[in-house]
Design a protein around this motif. Structure first.
Motif, PDB file in Angstrom:
ATOM      1  N   TYR A  13      -2.808 -13.428  10.383  1.00 13.63           N
ATOM      2  CA  TYR A  13      -1.635 -12.310  10.346  1.00 13.63           C
ATOM      3  C   TYR A  13      -1.241 -12.409  11.877  1.00 13.63           C
ATOM      4  N   LEU A  14      -0.131 -12.024  12.100  1.00 15.88           N
ATOM      5  CA  LEU A  14       0.442 -11.856  13.555  1.00 15.88           C
ATOM      6  C   LEU A  14      -0.148 -10.502  14.119  1.00 15.88           C
ATOM      7  N   HIS A  15      -0.470 -10.293  15.492  1.00 21.55           N
ATOM      8  CA  HIS A  15      -0.685  -8.906  15.891  1.00 21.55           C
ATOM      9  C   HIS A  15      -0.411  -9.601  17.352  1.00 21.55           C
ATOM     10  N   LEU A  16       0.949  -9.084  17.961  1.00 25.56           N
ATOM     11  CA  LEU A  16       1.299  -9.354  19.144  1.00 25.56           C
ATOM     12  C   LEU A  16       0.518  -8.255  20.158  1.00 25.56           C
ATOM     13  N   PHE A  17      -0.292  -7.478  19.853  1.00 22.89           N
ATOM     14  CA  PHE A  17      -1.092  -6.373  20.469  1.00 22.89           C
ATOM     15  C   PHE A  17      -2.364  -6.977  20.057  1.00 22.89           C
ATOM     16  N   SER A  18      -3.221  -5.822  20.027  1.00 23.37           N
ATOM     17  CA  SER A  18      -4.411  -5.899  19.466  1.00 23.37           C
ATOM     18  C   SER A  18      -4.788  -6.593  18.301  1.00 23.37           C
ATOM     19  N   GLN A  19      -6.116  -7.111  17.805  1.00 19.74           N
ATOM     20  CA  GLN A  19      -6.102  -7.763  16.405  1.00 19.74           C
ATOM     21  C   GLN A  19      -6.247  -6.630  15.519  1.00 19.74           C
ATOM     22  N   LYS A  20      -6.280  -5.467  15.875  1.00 27.40           N
ATOM     23  CA  LYS A  20      -6.371  -4.183  14.951  1.00 27.40           C
ATOM     24  C   LYS A  20      -4.837  -3.457  14.913  1.00 27.40           C
ATOM     25  N   GLN A  21      -3.833  -4.384  15.646  1.00 28.51           N
ATOM     26  CA  GLN A  21      -2.482  -3.639  15.221  1.00 28.51           C
ATOM     27  C   GLN A  21      -1.765  -4.873  14.862  1.00 28.51           C
ATOM     28  N   PRO A  22      -1.766  -5.224  13.328  1.00 28.79           N
ATOM     29  CA  PRO A  22      -1.012  -6.162  12.824  1.00 28.79           C
ATOM     30  C   PRO A  22       0.511  -5.900  12.630  1.00 28.79           C
ATOM     31  N   ASP A  23       1.382  -6.898  12.912  1.00 29.85           N
ATOM     32  CA  ASP A  23       2.809  -6.529  13.007  1.00 29.85           C
ATOM     33  C   ASP A  23       3.324  -6.579  11.600  1.00 29.85           C
ATOM     34  N   LEU A  24       4.388  -5.401  11.529  1.00 29.52           N
ATOM     35  CA  LEU A  24       5.106  -5.238  10.517  1.00 29.52           C
ATOM     36  C   LEU A  24       6.084  -6.423  10.239  1.00 29.52           C
ATOM     37  N   ASN A  25       6.357  -6.704   9.023  1.00 28.65           N
ATOM     38  CA  ASN A  25       7.532  -7.802   8.607  1.00 28.65           C
ATOM     39  C   ASN A  25       8.845  -7.045   8.194  1.00 28.65           C
ATOM     40  N   TRP A  26       9.683  -6.935   9.366  1.00 27.82           N
ATOM     41  CA  TRP A  26      10.974  -6.446   9.107  1.00 27.82           C
ATOM     42  C   TRP A  26      11.965  -7.039   8.328  1.00 27.82           C
ATOM     43  N   GLU A  27      11.441  -7.962   7.775  1.00 20.14           N
ATOM     44  CA  GLU A  27      12.419  -8.938   7.076  1.00 20.14           C
ATOM     45  C   GLU A  27      12.225  -8.378   5.610  1.00 20.14           C
ATOM     46  N   ASN A  28      11.295  -7.476   5.328  1.00 16.74           N
ATOM     47  CA  ASN A  28      10.905  -7.148   4.072  1.00 16.74           C
ATOM     48  C   ASN A  28      11.795  -5.556   3.707  1.00 16.74           C
ATOM     49  N   PRO A  29      12.909  -5.834   3.029  1.00 19.92           N
ATOM     50  CA  PRO A  29      13.695  -4.469   2.674  1.00 19.92           C
ATOM     51  C   PRO A  29      12.889  -3.252   2.319  1.00 19.92           C
ATOM     52  N   GLN A  30      12.039  -3.420   1.458  1.00 26.52           N
ATOM     53  CA  GLN A  30      10.940  -2.666   0.809  1.00 26.52           C
ATOM     54  C   GLN A  30      10.272  -1.747   1.908  1.00 26.52           C
ATOM     55  N   LEU A  31       9.766  -2.609   2.955  1.00 21.66           N
ATOM     56  CA  LEU A  31       8.953  -2.061   4.125  1.00 21.66           C
ATOM     57  C   LEU A  31      10.028  -1.065   4.865  1.00 21.66           C
ATOM     58  N   ARG A  32      11.069  -1.705   5.108  1.00 17.27           N
ATOM     59  CA  ARG A  32      12.212  -0.821   5.902  1.00 17.27           C
ATOM     60  C   ARG A  32      12.455   0.584   5.134  1.00 17.27           C
TER      61      ARG A  32
END
Length: 560
Positions: free
Chosen positions: A159-178
């Motif tokens: 999984y991608l975490h642009l910050f800490s390993q405990k901060q996984p990036d959300l997938n804004w491509e997913n409309p349900q997440l938005r």
């Protein structure tokens, strides 16, 4: 340009963990903020920006959120928040929340479900990729050092975490997440909050090719920023946020955006664009950086600082709006960074305040800035708490071989913890912040630098800030006047004018500890002048003084 309340406001940032502890556990809390609202009202600020108060395991001091609709236990309860919100509104002020939606905590229920199975309905709420040739999906480096990917054994993906390993990036491509995020935002706005500061909001759209970044000499990882800063769908996403949520409320918005240019900001903040009201840009904060960013802590020239700030003033003059800041929870103390935190601490803190507040845009004050609080110099790395500081020390000292003395000097100058030491309320134990053991050490200069002392001294930095805020409310020209830079190449004086109709404001700021002389344009000498504010005693006169500027002196004149 349209007149609005958020352009005319002054914002005060509260970092709750370090502001005021009401219960003696060494950690600031919501009841502590409530105790100090009269202080903020006396200062005259309009909006209180709260750094995150949501439920969090606190890997990155609250910027790793595990529940967007609950309050961190250490900070109190939702009832405490509701009381604080009501009390703020009763005093005629507003609250702006920190919105962190590029990533969550790895303890958020969404992520727990996402990592449970590749078939889970929330799998695509986050960014998962298979490895490549037995390694990470690409070579991107985390902002907090090390790889930006974390391997998960359970599903055999990263999984991608642009910050800490405990901060996984959300997938804004997913409309349900938005949709989930929009629902959460509406919940807070319906509760009555007055806006959002949006954390690293220009990171939301990732280039879906996930290509390797360039690797600089001697580096282990690549720079992925061209593929996640101001990404391909970012304006689409922010316009959707505005259409679906923000446009239904009279609130203010500011987006934290590393790596934006003024041209980018025109798109993000243009009044006809339907995105955000303003951005936090980092260009002036990055001055003096090098191959290791801020840790190189190189010398800077005033002409460069003026050039950056002026560029932003000119470009957003008619088609956007600037945020104005020297300090926040991620930056060192401005009097230590751009002023003199020794002999001329008071004078330089006032000068820097005037220089910023007279620019065009919405000013932001960070807690303690109005007292002239200074950087901290802890003796050992063990006394620091900031994950970025500790990770950078580990990598630069232990991997790249920096001498410890060099790294500690850089940390003393640029660590985020410089801003995070407890607010200095009085000269009592722990500066009046807590009756317990503070979560991070108190700056030893608190007997000299504290709010009680500043409040009782009408020549203090506190009262200077108070007057700056009052002037902004009295003179439209300070909010809406056109900006023009004078003497761009002068390495000692930052001088500029603001113009609105027949009025002008002339701002003169000496950035050095020596006297400085500036030749004032002839046409300004012929105008009747009123000294609005200055940080030295000045003889009354109806003309612009031709006397040299004293060390770190500022003078602000209204010309008619």
């Amino acid at each position: 340009m349209e007149k609005t309340w958020w352009k005319e406001s002054v914002v005060y940032q509260v970092y709750p963990r370090s502001f005021m502890d009401s219960n003696g556990d060494g950690i600031g809390d919501l009841k502590g903020i409530l105790l100090k609202l009269d202080y903020l009202q006396e200062l005259g600020v309009d909006v209180i920006w709260l750094s995150p108060v949501y439920k969090s395991p606190n890997d990155d001091n609250g910027y790793d959120i595990s529940d967007y609709q609950s309050i961190m236990t250490e900070f109190g309860t939702m009832d405490d928040f509701n009381r604080l919100l009501s009390a703020v509104h009763e005093r005629g002020m507003k609250i702006m929340m920190d919105l962190v939606v590029n990533h969550t905590s790895d303890e958020h229920p969404w992520f727990l479900a996402s990592r449970s199975s590749v078939d889970d309905p929330k799998r695509d709420y986050y960014i998962w990729r298979p490895g490549k040739d037995g390694k990470e999906p690409n070579n991107w480096e985390s902002v907090f050092k090390g790889s930006a990917w974390k391997y998960d054994e359970g599903t055999d993906e990263y999984y991608l975490h642009l910050f800490s390993q405990k901060q996984p990036d959300l997938n804004w491509e997913n409309p349900q997440l938005r949709e989930e995020i929009y629902s959460m935002m509406k919940w807070w706005l319906d509760k009555g909050v007055d806006g959002f500061r949006m954390d690293v909001i220009n990171f939301l759209s990732k280039d879906q090719r996930y290509m390797d970044g360039n690797i600089l000499d001697g580096k282990q990882h690549g720079d992925g920023s061209p593929y996640f800063l101001n990404g391909p769908r970012i304006h689409e996403f922010l316009q959707e946020v505005n259409q679906r949520v923000l446009s239904d409320y009279d609130v203010m918005t500011v987006g934290e955006m590393p790596g934006v240019s003024p041209d980018d900001a025109v798109l993000y903040t243009g009044e006809d664009r339907g995105e955000l009201h303003m951005v936090f840009q980092f260009e002036h904060m990055d001055i003096g950086g090098g191959p290791e960013g801020k840790w190189n802590n190189e010398k800077w020239d005033l002409s460069d600082l003026k050039g950056i700030l002026s560029k932003w003033q000119y470009r957003l003059e008619e088609v956007g709006w600037n945020s104005l800041y020297w300090n926040n929870h991620d930056q060192p103390r401005v009097v230590s960074r751009f002023g003199d935190d020794g002999e001329y601490r008071v004078e330089s803190a006032k000068m820097l305040a005037a220089c910023l507040h007279m620019l065009k845009g919405t000013p932001y004050i960070y807690q303690g800035e109005e007292l002239g609080m200074t950087n901290i110099a802890f003796e050992s790395i063990e006394e620091y708490r900031d994950i970025e500081t500790m990770n950078s020390y580990e990598e630069l000292v232990n991997t790249y071989g920096w001498p410890k003395e060099k790294m500690m000097a850089a940390i003393h100058a640029r660590s985020r913890d410089n801003a995070r030491t407890p607010m200095q309320w009085n000269d009592g134990r722990n500066a009046g912040f807590t009756t317990g053991t503070p979560w991070i050490g108190v700056n030893a200069n608190y007997p000299e630098i504290n709010a009680e002392k500043a409040y009782n001294d009408h020549q203090s930095i506190f009262h200077f800030y108070k007057k700056l805020i009052q002037l902004r409310k009295q003179h439209d020209i300070i909010v809406y006047g056109r900006f023009d830079l004078l003497c761009p190449d002068d390495e000692q004086i930052f001088a500029y004018t603001r113009t609105l109709g027949e009025e002008k404001v002339l701002v003169l700021c000496n950035f050095k500890g020596q006297e400085a002389t500036l030749t004032i344009p002839t046409e300004l000498h012929s105008l009747k002048a009123t000294l609005l504010i200055g940080n030295y005693e000045q003889e009354e006169s109806d003309t612009v003084s031709s006397e040299p500027l004293r060390p770190y002196e500022c003078r602000v004149y209204l010309l008619k």
